[in-house]
Design an enzyme around this catalytic site. Structure first.
Site, PDB file in Angstrom:
ATOM      1  CE  LYS A  13      -2.208  -1.166   3.732  1.00 16.68           C
ATOM      2  NZ  LYS A  13      -2.031  -2.711   3.945  1.00 16.68           N
ATOM      3  NE  ARG A  88      -4.821  -1.847   9.555  1.00 17.85           N
ATOM      4  CZ  ARG A  88      -3.822  -1.557   9.666  1.00 17.85           C
ATOM      5  NH1 ARG A  88      -3.475  -0.400   8.921  1.00 17.85           N
ATOM      6  NH2 ARG A  88      -2.840  -2.159   9.428  1.00 17.85           N
ATOM      7  NE  ARG A 127       6.975  -2.280   5.661  1.00 17.34           N
ATOM      8  CZ  ARG A 127       6.598  -1.977   5.698  1.00 17.34           C
ATOM      9  NH1 ARG A 127       5.887  -1.992   3.580  1.00 17.34           N
ATOM     10  NH2 ARG A 127       5.103  -2.128   6.019  1.00 17.34           N
ATOM     11  NE  ARG A 162       6.679  -0.388  10.513  1.00 15.34           N
ATOM     12  CZ  ARG A 162       5.593  -0.831  10.323  1.00 15.34           C
ATOM     13  NH1 ARG A 162       5.797   0.271   8.618  1.00 15.34           N
ATOM     14  NH2 ARG A 162       4.416  -1.452  10.073  1.00 15.34           N
ATOM     15  NE  ARG A 173       1.804  -4.802  11.098  1.00 19.27           N
ATOM     16  CZ  ARG A 173       2.801  -4.283  10.150  1.00 19.27           C
ATOM     17  NH1 ARG A 173       3.728  -4.532  10.445  1.00 19.27           N
ATOM     18  NH2 ARG A 173       2.932  -3.768   9.551  1.00 19.27           N
TER      19      ARG A 173
HETATM   20  P1  AMP Z   1       0.498   0.293   9.071  1.00 25.15           P
HETATM   21  O1  AMP Z   1       1.888   0.800   8.635  1.00 25.15           O
HETATM   22  O2  AMP Z   1      -0.944   0.315   8.458  1.00 25.15           O
HETATM   23  O3  AMP Z   1       0.325  -0.918   9.033  1.00 25.15           O
HETATM   24  O4  AMP Z   1      -0.138   0.195  10.763  1.00 25.15           O
HETATM   25  C1  AMP Z   1       1.140  -0.245  12.047  1.00 25.15           C
HETATM   26  C2  AMP Z   1      -0.145  -0.252  13.387  1.00 25.15           C
HETATM   27  O5  AMP Z   1      -1.053   0.641  13.670  1.00 25.15           O
HETATM   28  C3  AMP Z   1      -1.239  -1.328  12.870  1.00 25.15           C
HETATM   29  O6  AMP Z   1      -0.737  -2.708  13.353  1.00 25.15           O
HETATM   30  C4  AMP Z   1      -1.804  -1.154  14.298  1.00 25.15           C
HETATM   31  O7  AMP Z   1      -1.827  -0.939  15.392  1.00 25.15           O
HETATM   32  C5  AMP Z   1      -2.131   0.564  14.443  1.00 25.15           C
HETATM   33  N1  AMP Z   1      -3.100   0.602  13.260  1.00 25.15           N
HETATM   34  C6  AMP Z   1      -2.809   1.970  11.893  1.00 25.15           C
HETATM   35  N2  AMP Z   1      -3.947   1.965  11.076  1.00 25.15           N
HETATM   36  C7  AMP Z   1      -4.924   2.094  11.793  1.00 25.15           C
HETATM   37  C8  AMP Z   1      -6.180   1.662  12.259  1.00 25.15           C
HETATM   38  N3  AMP Z   1      -6.550   2.329  11.063  1.00 25.15           N
HETATM   39  N4  AMP Z   1      -7.532   1.087  13.145  1.00 25.15           N
HETATM   40  C9  AMP Z   1      -6.276   0.994  13.526  1.00 25.15           C
HETATM   41  N5  AMP Z   1      -4.950   0.610  13.956  1.00 25.15           N
HETATM   42  C10 AMP Z   1      -4.686   1.115  12.740  1.00 25.15           C
END
Ligand code: AMP
Length: 215
Positions: A13, A88, A127, A162, A173
Site C-alpha cells: 500500500k 481497518r 523492510r 520497525r 498482524r
Molecule cells: P500500518 O503501518 O498501517 O500497518 O499500521 C501499523 C500499526 O498501527 C497497526 O498494526 C495497528 O496497530 C495500527 N494502526 C494503523 N492504522 C490503524 C487503523 N486504521 N485502525 C487501528 N489500528 C491501526
C-alpha cells in the site's frame, strides 16, 4: 481523486501510494504513519497506541476516528487523498462513510491489493524504514536497498527495522488482518468504486488503477 487502498500489511500500500502521489499530486493519509509519529513524539495518543501496535493489534477505533476526521479536513486533502491502512474494520468503514457524507465527499476508487501470505512475510521482514518521523522512506534489503547500508537516501537518517516487523508480530498482524480487516472486501465489493488487483509489481498496480479510473 479519493482513493482507499485495502490489503494486508506488506501488500504494498505504501509503495503504491507513493506512485499515486507522483501521478495525481494528492496526499497519502496513512494512519500507521500518523500513529508512529505520535509514538515518536510521545504524545498522549502515541502513549495510548504504542502497546497495541507493538503487539500487532489494532488501536481502538475511538483513537483513530478523531485523527482521520481532522486530517480529511486539512487544506491539502481538499483535492483528494489516498487512504492507506484506513479503514481497518467494518466499524471504521461505517464511520468513514458518515464523515464523507458530512463533508460532501465521495469515493472514486477502493482498490484491494492481493498478495500471497508467504510473499508478505518475506517483504515485511526485509523492510527497513527511515527513522526520521518526517521522512519515513521505505526500503527493502533485497529489492530496494538504500545506497549506503542503514542510511536513508532522502534525508540521511538511520534506517531501522520497525518494532512491529519481527516475524512473531507480523504473524499476529496478519491474523488481525484476516479477522478484522479482510471482511472489508465483502463490505466494499458491491460499491462501483471497488476493484481488486494482484500486487506483485507496483508499476503494474498503478497501470491497472489508472486504466480503471479512466474507464
Ligand atoms: P500500518 O503501518 O498501517 O500497518 O499500521 C501499523 C500499526 O498501527 C497497526 O498494526 C495497528 O496497530 C495500527 N494502526 C494503523 N492504522 C490503524 C487503523 N486504521 N485502525 C487501528 N489500528 C491501526
Amino acid at each position: 481523486m479519493r482513493i482507499i487502498l485495502l490489503g494486508a500489511p506488506g501488500a504494498g500500500k505504501g509503495t503504491v501510494a507513493e506512485l499515486l502521489i507522483e501521478k495525481y499530486g494528492i496526499p497519502q493519509i496513512s494512519t500507521g504513519d500518523m500513529l508512529r509519529s505520535a509514538v515518536k513524539a510521545g504524545t498522549d495518543l502515541g502513549k495510548q497506541a504504542a502497546d497495541f501496535m507493538n503487539r500487532g493489534e489494532l488501536v481502538p477505533d475511538a483513537l483513530i476516528m478523531g485523527l482521520i476526521e481532522n486530517r480529511l479536513q486539512e487544506p491539502d486533502a481538499r483535492g483528494g487523498f489516498i487512504l492507506d491502512g484506513f479503514p481497518r474494520t467494518i466499524e471504521q468503514a461505517d464511520q468513514l462513510a458518515a464523515i464523507l457524507t458530512k463533508l460532501g465527499m465521495g469515493l472514486d476508487l477502493v482498490v484491494n491489493l492481493e498478495v500471497p501470505e508467504d510473499v508478505i512475510i518475506r517483504r515485511l521482514t526485509s523492510r527497513r524504514t527511515c527513522s526520521n518521523p518526517n521522512c519515513q522512506a521505505i526500503y527493502n534489503i533485497y529489492t530496494k536497498p538504500s545506497q549506503r547500508d542503514g542510511v536513508c537516501d532522502k534525508c540521511g537518517s538511520p534506517t531501522v527495522q520497525r518494532d512491529d516487523e519481527t516475524e512473531a508480530v507480523i504473524k499476529k498482524r496478519l491474523s488481525t488482518y484476516q479477522e478484522k480487516t479482510a471482511p472489508l472486501i465483502g463490505y466494499y465489493e458491491r460499491n462501483p468504486a471497488y476493484c481488486s488487483v494482484p500486487s506483485l509489481v507496483a508499476g503494474e498496480v498503478i497501470d491497472a488503477i489508472v486504466q480503471r479510473l479512466n474507464r
